[in-house]
Write an enzyme that holds these catalytic residues in place. Structure first.
Site, PDB file in Angstrom:
ATOM      1  N   ASP A   1      -6.344   8.365  16.813  1.00 27.11           N
ATOM      2  CA  ASP A   1      -7.617   7.898  17.397  1.00 27.11           C
ATOM      3  C   ASP A   1      -8.608   7.558  16.292  1.00 27.11           C
ATOM      4  O   ASP A   1      -9.295   6.537  16.321  1.00 27.11           O
ATOM      5  CB  ASP A   1      -8.188   8.914  18.399  1.00 27.11           C
ATOM      6  CG  ASP A   1      -8.209  10.339  17.874  1.00 27.11           C
ATOM      7  OD1 ASP A   1      -7.636  10.610  16.797  1.00 27.11           O
ATOM      8  OD2 ASP A   1      -8.822  11.208  18.544  1.00 27.11           O
TER       9      ASP A   1
ATOM     10  N   TYR B   1       9.886   4.998  22.591  1.00 27.68           N
ATOM     11  CA  TYR B   1      10.615   3.799  22.989  1.00 27.68           C
ATOM     12  C   TYR B   1      12.079   4.101  23.318  1.00 27.68           C
ATOM     13  O   TYR B   1      12.691   3.410  24.123  1.00 27.68           O
ATOM     14  CB  TYR B   1      10.579   2.754  21.869  1.00 27.68           C
ATOM     15  CG  TYR B   1       9.346   1.884  21.851  1.00 27.68           C
ATOM     16  CD1 TYR B   1       8.086   2.432  21.658  1.00 27.68           C
ATOM     17  CD2 TYR B   1       9.448   0.512  22.011  1.00 27.68           C
ATOM     18  CE1 TYR B   1       6.961   1.632  21.621  1.00 27.68           C
ATOM     19  CE2 TYR B   1       8.326  -0.302  21.979  1.00 27.68           C
ATOM     20  CZ  TYR B   1       7.087   0.262  21.781  1.00 27.68           C
ATOM     21  OH  TYR B   1       5.990  -0.548  21.755  1.00 27.68           O
TER      22      TYR B   1
ATOM     23  N   LYS C   1      -0.681  12.403  15.596  1.00 23.76           N
ATOM     24  CA  LYS C   1      -1.580  13.094  16.520  1.00 23.76           C
ATOM     25  C   LYS C   1      -1.201  14.572  16.452  1.00 23.76           C
ATOM     26  O   LYS C   1      -0.850  15.206  17.453  1.00 23.76           O
ATOM     27  CB  LYS C   1      -1.423  12.491  17.932  1.00 23.76           C
ATOM     28  CG  LYS C   1      -2.420  12.998  18.956  1.00 23.76           C
ATOM     29  CD  LYS C   1      -3.848  12.505  18.746  1.00 23.76           C
ATOM     30  CE  LYS C   1      -4.793  13.164  19.735  1.00 23.76           C
ATOM     31  NZ  LYS C   1      -6.220  12.844  19.480  1.00 23.76           N
TER      32      LYS C   1
ATOM     33  N   ASP D   1       2.950   0.195  17.148  1.00 25.16           N
ATOM     34  CA  ASP D   1       2.835  -0.959  18.042  1.00 25.16           C
ATOM     35  C   ASP D   1       1.359  -1.256  18.290  1.00 25.16           C
ATOM     36  O   ASP D   1       0.904  -2.394  18.173  1.00 25.16           O
ATOM     37  CB  ASP D   1       3.552  -0.657  19.364  1.00 25.16           C
ATOM     38  CG  ASP D   1       3.444  -1.806  20.349  1.00 25.16           C
ATOM     39  OD1 ASP D   1       3.647  -2.959  19.921  1.00 25.16           O
ATOM     40  OD2 ASP D   1       3.147  -1.558  21.538  1.00 25.16           O
TER      41      ASP D   1
ATOM     42  N   ASP E   1      -1.313  -4.369  16.326  1.00 25.01           N
ATOM     43  CA  ASP E   1      -2.070  -5.399  17.058  1.00 25.01           C
ATOM     44  C   ASP E   1      -3.541  -5.354  16.640  1.00 25.01           C
ATOM     45  O   ASP E   1      -4.177  -6.384  16.435  1.00 25.01           O
ATOM     46  CB  ASP E   1      -1.982  -5.180  18.581  1.00 25.01           C
ATOM     47  CG  ASP E   1      -0.812  -5.924  19.220  1.00 25.01           C
ATOM     48  OD1 ASP E   1       0.210  -6.116  18.524  1.00 25.01           O
ATOM     49  OD2 ASP E   1      -0.908  -6.292  20.405  1.00 25.01           O
TER      50      ASP E   1
HETATM   51  C1  IPM Z   1       6.067  -5.777  19.377  1.00 26.44           C
HETATM   52  C2  IPM Z   1       6.100  -5.983  20.863  1.00 26.44           C
HETATM   53  C3  IPM Z   1       7.322  -5.271  21.433  1.00 26.44           C
HETATM   54  C4  IPM Z   1       7.189  -3.797  21.093  1.00 26.44           C
HETATM   55  C5  IPM Z   1       7.541  -5.463  22.943  1.00 26.44           C
HETATM   56  C6  IPM Z   1       7.611  -6.916  23.311  1.00 26.44           C
HETATM   57  C7  IPM Z   1       8.748  -4.723  23.441  1.00 26.44           C
HETATM   58  O1  IPM Z   1       4.910  -5.544  21.440  1.00 26.44           O
HETATM   59  O2  IPM Z   1       7.021  -6.189  18.697  1.00 26.44           O
HETATM   60  O3  IPM Z   1       5.091  -5.210  18.892  1.00 26.44           O
HETATM   61  O4  IPM Z   1       6.517  -3.045  21.810  1.00 26.44           O
HETATM   62  O5  IPM Z   1       7.767  -3.380  20.081  1.00 26.44           O
HETATM   63 MG    MG Z   2       3.429  -4.952  20.045  1.00 26.71          MG
END
Ligand code: IPM
Ligand code: MG
Length: 362
Positions: free
Chosen positions: A225, A143, A193, A249, A253
């Site tokens: 993975d 990032y 990884k 990240d 999710d």
């Molecule tokens: C998160 C989001 C952000 C990230 C984006 C919106 C930049 O996906 O907070 O997980 O990738 O950190």
């Molecule tokens: Mg995210």
């Protein structure tokens, strides 16, 4: 009476709607528990671009620095998608994380028993329980590494992003993850990884070194993975997961969906002091913005994390969390977590009102 200043950055899309409900919750616990929470609003993301030309105006950063904690909604939307990378709403989010030195992102994925039916996983898998803390490194890696476009000699234009971690960066996030594990079930999985990436090999070496100070914590390593697979195969095996910005990240999710909806997951971004930034892990969901459909619970639960991590108001934090549990147990659901057995589907505002009511009446 304690007084706390909170910078509130509603952002874009559903951000303002969910933040509005979270602010009601802040006001409610302030009154009930006798604390003064002073709300100071600022601009971040697309709305900031529209009014100032910058995704993170200096004024917003200064406002946040002058406060005790930050509550954030979400940023981004199609309208700003064609802007160059450093002018996009997302750059504002990354800028504020880095600008406040918030290198650790805690993302707890907990399955509420009332919501088991909303998980896409088989009942026999979720019945075992899911209670995972993802500790994501937040101000390093791909990032923030060197990135750019170059012309190659024989393959035309190319682009690159660099995954780079220093010993210092890995040490501090590893320590924080071990400390978190000490307060939980004392199991830490470091995800990398290392079979391919040099940055991961350094990551692993440093985590192993830091582990010597935490002999009570059972440390294991997992390739990313495999971790993605294990999360859906047997989520119960995880307690704390520590990983890089990019892997965190993605895995957070995935972990959120196991619990039923990304609309349920809060997060806390922390640095050295007590200042923290609290935000739902979901995005700005422009497709449902302004329709009173968004789930405000991730933002409300982010307020619970703020009370605990930045203000050390553990009882207030628990009161918010248990209000959420009770409202879910009574059968109220926003659309994202509704299932056939659901008794009542409610909108954003009504969900906020129900949580406020539960906090007041308990
Ligand atoms: C998160 C989001 C952000 C990230 C984006 C919106 C930049 O996906 O907070 O997980 O990738 O950190
Ligand atoms: Mg995210």
């Amino acid at each position: 009476m304690a007084k706390f200043n909170i910078a509130v950055l509603p952002g874009d899309g559903i951000g303002p709607e969910v933040v509005e409900q979270a602010v009601q919750v802040i006001n409610t616990v302030g009154e009930k528990y006798g604390h003064e929470f002073v709300i100071k609003e600022g601009l971040l993301g697309g709305c900031a671009i529209d009014s100032t030309g910058e995704p993170l105006p200096q004024e917003t950063l200064d406002l946040c620095k002058s406060c005790d904690a930050v509550l954030l909604g979400a940023v981004g939307g199609e309208k700003w998608d064609s802007l160059p990378g450093n002018k996009r709403p997302e750059a504002g989010l990354l800028g504020i994380r880095a600008g406040l030195g918030l290198y650790a992102n805690l993302r707890p994925a907990v399955i509420y028993s009332a919501l088991k039916g909303a998980s896409p996983l088989r009942p026999d898998i979720v019945d075992a329980g899911v209670d995972i803390m993802v500790v994501r490194e937040l101000t390093g890696g791909m990032y923030f590494g060197d990135k750019g476009r170059v012309q190659t000699e024989n393959m035309g234009e190319a682009a690159f992003d660099t995954e780079k971690y220093s010993v210092y960066e890995v040490e501090r996030i590893a320590r924080l993850a071990f400390e978190a594990a000490m307060k939980r079930r004392k199991k830490l999985t470091s995800v990398d990884k290392a079979n391919v990436l040099e940055s991961s090999r350094l990551w692993r070496e440093v985590v192993v070194r830091v582990s010597k100070n935490y002999p009570e914590v059972e440390l294991s390593h997992m390739y990313v993975d495999n971790a993605a697979m294990q999360l859906v195969r047997n989520p119960k095996q995880f307690d704390v997961i520590v990983t890089s910005n990019m892997f965190g990240d993605i895995l957070s999710d995935e972990a959120s969906m196991i619990t039923g909806s990304i609309g349920m997951l809060p997060s806390a971004s922390l640095g050295e002091g007590s200042m923290g930034l609290y935000e739902p892990i979901h995005g700005s969901a422009p497709d449902i913005a302004g329709q009173d459909k968004a789930n405000p619970l991730a933002t409300i639960l982010s307020v619970a994390m703020m009370m605990k991590y930045s203000f050390s108001l553990d009882a207030v934090s628990e009161a918010i969390e248990s209000a959420v549990v009770r409202v879910l147990e009574k059968g109220y659901r926003t659309a994202d977590i509704s299932s056939p057995q659901t008794t009542q589907v409610v909108g954003t505002k009504e969900m906020g009102r129900l949580i406020v009511g539960e906090i007041k009446s308990n």
